[in-house]
Enzyme design. Sequence first.
Site, mmCIF file in Angstrom:
data_model
loop_
_atom_site.group_PDB
_atom_site.id
_atom_site.type_symbol
_atom_site.label_atom_id
_atom_site.label_comp_id
_atom_site.label_asym_id
_atom_site.label_seq_id
_atom_site.Cartn_x
_atom_site.Cartn_y
_atom_site.Cartn_z
ATOM 1 N N TYR A 141 6.961 39.893 3.509
ATOM 2 C CA TYR A 141 7.634 39.932 2.307
ATOM 3 C C TYR A 141 8.908 40.617 2.330
ATOM 4 O O TYR A 141 9.317 41.825 2.565
ATOM 5 C CB TYR A 141 6.915 40.788 1.571
ATOM 6 C CG TYR A 141 6.906 40.874 0.139
ATOM 7 C CD1 TYR A 141 7.480 39.751 -0.619
ATOM 8 C CD2 TYR A 141 6.403 41.898 -0.661
ATOM 9 C CE1 TYR A 141 7.674 39.793 -1.787
ATOM 10 C CE2 TYR A 141 6.638 41.847 -2.233
ATOM 11 C CZ TYR A 141 7.375 40.752 -2.828
ATOM 12 O OH TYR A 141 7.761 40.861 -3.974
ATOM 13 N N ASP A 236 13.325 45.260 7.347
ATOM 14 C CA ASP A 236 13.058 45.400 6.056
ATOM 15 C C ASP A 236 12.210 46.626 5.866
ATOM 16 O O ASP A 236 11.260 46.587 6.215
ATOM 17 C CB ASP A 236 12.281 44.059 5.420
ATOM 18 C CG ASP A 236 11.903 44.387 3.952
ATOM 19 O OD1 ASP A 236 11.960 45.513 3.492
ATOM 20 O OD2 ASP A 236 11.950 43.253 3.346
ATOM 21 N N LYS A 264 12.663 51.108 -3.049
ATOM 22 C CA LYS A 264 11.557 52.270 -3.614
ATOM 23 C C LYS A 264 11.967 53.462 -3.539
ATOM 24 O O LYS A 264 12.576 54.001 -4.352
ATOM 25 C CB LYS A 264 10.278 51.978 -2.879
ATOM 26 C CG LYS A 264 10.022 50.125 -2.743
ATOM 27 C CD LYS A 264 8.412 49.911 -2.632
ATOM 28 C CE LYS A 264 8.434 48.372 -2.463
ATOM 29 N NZ LYS A 264 7.563 47.832 -3.665
#
Length: 425
Positions: A141, A236, A264
């Site tokens: 993702y 990532d 985040k």
Amino acid sequence: MSVQTVVDPTNDLVEQAKRVLPGGSFGNMPAEVVLKEGKGGRIWDEAGREYVDFLLGSGPMFVGHAHPEVTAAVQAQVPLGTTFFGNNRHGIALAEAICDAVPCADQVRFVCSGTEADLYAMRAVRAFRKRDKILKFEGGYHGMSDYALMSLAPKRPGNFPRATPDSAGIPKSVADEMLVAAFNDIDMVESLIEEQKDELAGVIVEPFQRLIPPKPGFLQALRDVTRKHGIPLIFDEVVTGFRFAYGGAQEYYGVTPDLCSLGKIVGGGFALAAIAGRADIMKHFDRLAMTDEDFIFQVGTLSGNPVASIAGLATLEVLKRPGAYEQVFATGRELMAALDDLLKKAGVQARVVGDAPMFDIVFTTREVTDYRSAMGDEAKMKRLNHLLRERGILKGESKYYISLAHTEADVAFTLDAFAAAIGEL
Ligand SMILES: Cc1ncc(COP(=O)(O)O)c(C=O)c1O
């Protein structure tokens, strides 16, 4: 005598949401979940129901909701202005903190979401290598860009290395710019890279893909083969950054990429993300250092704004304290072991997959090593999540995020809820 009527305020809000939002939601959670307040490891919905929160805002609230130090830092900044577009001291300090913490980070460029960070990381390696193709892993993702949505969640996975889109609206030509391999299959990746090395701009990987840990040696082998051919490797770390260790998954697994994306936790619950990495690649963002053809044009209205930066800095201060990561890992390990035990005792065919800071159950008997082996019984998963929500546990579709704010009482409550929900399943 006055009559008090108790109305569930969620009903009106859900109706209103269904009128004005497609599917009645922001796209993230079911329309019926309307959240009002978070404090530490707990969250309350609009109907006043309390939950132990393992959603954590999809990961940013690692030190807990409304952490007093983060709140105080933000409250001090808000009256002084919330965004300037130009540099500000808090954003500069946060960039320095990232360079100090993250092994690959010589320099940092701020953006507002993980999607953007990944998009620009991919663009940066294209500019650096003067080639177009990116290799990603099936199920990996990397946000919502056209490129990232290739082979993210294929319902009927096809043949490697062919990429397939997971969304409407993506130009057909994008599939030709992406190559897809199976996570943890180093033989497949090595042969693909050998074969495509002259076309490849870079490789992007979640070092811990969704819930799937890398097999021992996988990340190092990926590092070795990309280095051998001078192909930049992007980690990532939007999820793993500052979560698996203060220096992220690259510190945790001891493998340093050329570039990483962060998001985040680094924004402390505000809209901030970053691309960080080797100075010679980051240089492509520098107008003064680059020719027109080599320059990456990148601006963003809210990039590095002082509120998000100060929230990120205050969060990192909390995480730097001795014992912070040990505590998160102890909580996560306790829950993983207890879940595993309950499933075994109940004779449920399922596995607990992940690592202490984030994990979940996969309803499968196979060993989970890549996207395909992680495809479990989704209906059962949904049912269990629903049963847990009824018992005061809030989580995302496929992940428990553990926070520093989860207490022994939260763990005890969760274990009771697990036992009851698994019993009913
Ligand atoms: C590994 C990873 N990369 C990128 C993203 C995208 O981040 P954002 O939702 O901030 O765009 C996410 C979001 O969950 C993620 O988990």
